[in-house]
Design an enzyme around this catalytic site. Structure first.
Site, PDB file in Angstrom:
ATOM      1  N   HIS A  65      -3.498  -6.217  17.645  1.00  0.00           N
ATOM      2  CA  HIS A  65      -3.502  -5.100  16.680  1.00  0.00           C
ATOM      3  C   HIS A  65      -4.787  -4.304  16.856  1.00  0.00           C
ATOM      4  O   HIS A  65      -5.798  -4.564  16.206  1.00  0.00           O
ATOM      5  CB  HIS A  65      -3.379  -5.642  15.244  1.00  0.00           C
ATOM      6  N   ASP A 113       4.051   7.317  12.351  1.00  0.00           N
ATOM      7  CA  ASP A 113       3.158   7.543  11.208  1.00  0.00           C
ATOM      8  C   ASP A 113       4.010   7.621   9.943  1.00  0.00           C
ATOM      9  O   ASP A 113       5.075   8.239   9.950  1.00  0.00           O
ATOM     10  CB  ASP A 113       2.372   8.841  11.421  1.00  0.00           C
ATOM     11  N   HIS A 116      -5.793  -0.196  17.377  1.00  0.00           N
ATOM     12  CA  HIS A 116      -5.421   1.217  17.516  1.00  0.00           C
ATOM     13  C   HIS A 116      -6.310   1.835  18.585  1.00  0.00           C
ATOM     14  O   HIS A 116      -7.537   1.714  18.509  1.00  0.00           O
ATOM     15  CB  HIS A 116      -5.611   1.955  16.192  1.00  0.00           C
ATOM     16  N   GLY A 125      -0.457   4.360   9.474  1.00  0.00           N
ATOM     17  CA  GLY A 125      -0.887   5.580   8.789  1.00  0.00           C
ATOM     18  C   GLY A 125      -1.291   5.311   7.354  1.00  0.00           C
ATOM     19  O   GLY A 125      -1.211   4.180   6.872  1.00  0.00           O
ATOM     20  N   ASP A 155      -8.247  -4.302  14.676  1.00  0.00           N
ATOM     21  CA  ASP A 155      -7.733  -3.072  14.075  1.00  0.00           C
ATOM     22  C   ASP A 155      -8.446  -1.838  14.652  1.00  0.00           C
ATOM     23  O   ASP A 155      -7.856  -1.083  15.384  1.00  0.00           O
ATOM     24  CB  ASP A 155      -7.846  -3.115  12.547  1.00  0.00           C
ATOM     25  N   GLU A 159      -0.716  -3.248   2.810  1.00  0.00           N
ATOM     26  CA  GLU A 159      -2.132  -2.946   3.011  1.00  0.00           C
ATOM     27  C   GLU A 159      -2.869  -2.674   1.708  1.00  0.00           C
ATOM     28  O   GLU A 159      -4.021  -3.049   1.539  1.00  0.00           O
ATOM     29  CB  GLU A 159      -2.273  -1.698   3.902  1.00  0.00           C
ATOM     30  N   PRO A 181       1.719   8.939  19.228  1.00  0.00           N
ATOM     31  CA  PRO A 181       1.729  10.059  20.178  1.00  0.00           C
ATOM     32  C   PRO A 181       1.260  11.343  19.485  1.00  0.00           C
ATOM     33  O   PRO A 181       1.716  11.675  18.399  1.00  0.00           O
ATOM     34  CB  PRO A 181       3.204  10.158  20.581  1.00  0.00           C
ATOM     35  N   THR A 239      -0.787   3.315  19.628  1.00  0.00           N
ATOM     36  CA  THR A 239      -1.223   4.684  19.418  1.00  0.00           C
ATOM     37  C   THR A 239      -0.075   5.546  18.916  1.00  0.00           C
ATOM     38  O   THR A 239       1.078   5.311  19.256  1.00  0.00           O
ATOM     39  CB  THR A 239      -1.829   5.274  20.713  1.00  0.00           C
ATOM     40  N   HIS A 283       2.651  -2.240   9.740  1.00  0.00           N
ATOM     41  CA  HIS A 283       1.548  -2.406   8.780  1.00  0.00           C
ATOM     42  C   HIS A 283       2.199  -2.785   7.455  1.00  0.00           C
ATOM     43  O   HIS A 283       3.082  -2.078   6.966  1.00  0.00           O
ATOM     44  CB  HIS A 283       0.761  -1.109   8.664  1.00  0.00           C
TER      45      HIS A 283
HETATM   46 ZN   LIG Z   1      -3.900  -1.074  11.875  1.00  0.00          ZN
END
Ligand SMILES: [Zn+2]
Length: 356
Positions: A20, A148, A22, A178, A290, A208, A110, A108, A205
């Site tokens: 994990h 996202d 980004h 996101g 992360d 969170e 796009p 990632t 995710h």
């Molecule tokens: Zn994350």
């Protein structure tokens, strides 16, 4: 290398996997600074503050909510052309490799910057080309494309279609990420179904912040049949038992959750982290960074933190690494390679212990 006290040398030498991370959040401030310096003469660069200042806000003012603007307003504007994306990606790969990561899944969203001739397709191609150029001598790297939460269903479908297009070049999964205060996750069912149909893995995710942890949201996310989930903070016993029954892979991010003040009930200590709740249970745990570029804690440091706050031995850390292998998205050959590396590491440590 040998068993014994957990040291920095030990956690660095341990063959680690990172599941994990980004891409954009993993770019070091120094690398961003270099891109900024290169661009400074251009009109785009002159508007932006030095990343050494912009991306390391004072820790006490830094929480999950101040975190997303750093990307939206800053890093994305700095890495807005194929050359910068390639440069930053190459640096990220070197950083993980130098930290002893043997298997990496970068994720990632796009992005496009049409004024610089970068479509989402070009962006993904650029990242994949950079990974291919870097090679697999030490670290195998795969890509996960992120939807996202603010996306429309059509945008999410576009992301999945890009993932399908580049599956043979190393895209292995789809993520949902996101700002957790934004978006409606119930609209993405078709996108995740399409991903599954094409053999892409799914990671989400998950729980969170309290606002993104309603029963409706978490049940919806689980109904997308994820293979792994990330963070897993604001869960209820019912949700936990479902996760445990399914033996979902857990991507747990100690430094991120503590520094971004994401733990429940205002808890602030590493020892409060829910790692303790899941450790030793049904679910494989992968410690993850992360956003090492923001939180400044490498994956080897995360293992060091786990050892010191949860009283784990060097052998426990080795087992933790080994346990995470089964939840990688890169396939059986990669699993075999990683078990081989971990077995070899164990032999070396055992030998050091018995040597006269
Ligand atoms: Zn994350």
């Amino acid at each position: 290398m040998m068993w014994g006290d957990v040291t920095e040398d030990f956690t660095k030498a341990l063959p680690k996997i990172e599941l994990h991370a980004h891409l954009t959040g993993s770019i070091s401030p120094e690398c961003l600074h270099e891109i900024w310096t290169r661009k400074r003469s251009s009109s785009a660069g002159s508007q932006l503050e030095d990343p050494l200042v912009a991306c390391r806000p004072e820790a006490e003012h830094h929480d999950i909510l101040s975190f997303f603007p750093v990307f939206d307003k800053y890093i994305y504007n700095l890495c807005d052309d194929a050359e910068s994306v390639a440069f930053a990606t190459a640096q990220v790969l070197k950083d993980f490799e130098a930290d002893g990561v043997k298997y990496l899944e970068l994720r990632t969203t796009p992005r496009e910057s049409l004024e610089n001739g970068m479509t989402k397709d070009v962006y993904v191609q650029t990242v994949l080309d950079t990974i291919a150029r870097h090679g697999k001598a030490s670290t195998s790297t795969y890509l996960i494309l992120s939807i996202d939460r603010r996306n429309t269903l059509q945008q999410a479908m576009d992301t999945v279609n890009l993932a399908i297009k580049y599956q043979q070049q190393g895209v292995v999964g789809i993520d949902l990420c996101g700002n957790p205060l934004k978006g409606d996750v119930t609209i993405f069912r078709e996108a995740f179904e399409l991903a599954k149909t094409h053999g892409l893995k799914i990671t989400l995710h998950f729980a969170e912040v309290p606002q993104s942890s309603t029963d409706l949201e978490l049940q919806t996310l689980l109904s997308y049949n994820p293979d792994r989930i990330g963070h897993v903070i604001h869960t209820t016993p019912d949700i936990e038992s479902e996760i445990s029954t399914r033996r979902l892979g857990l991507e747990l991010c100690l430094s991120c959750n503590v520094h971004a003040k994401m733990l429940p009930e205002g808890k602030t200590q590493f020892s409060d982290h829910h790692f303790a709740k899941w450790y030793g249970g049904n679910c494989p745990i992968a410690l993850c960074t992360d956003d090492v570029g923001i939180f400044g804690s490498s994956i080897s440091n995360e293992y060091l933190l786990a050892a010191s706050h949860f009283n784990l031995s060097s052998y426990d850390l080795w087992q933790l690494c080994r346990g995470a292998v089964d939840s990688i998205f890169g396939g059986e050959e990669e699993k075999k390679r990683l078990y081989g590396l971990l077995d070899e590491f164990q032999r070396v440590c055992d030998y050091a212990e018995t040597a006269p």
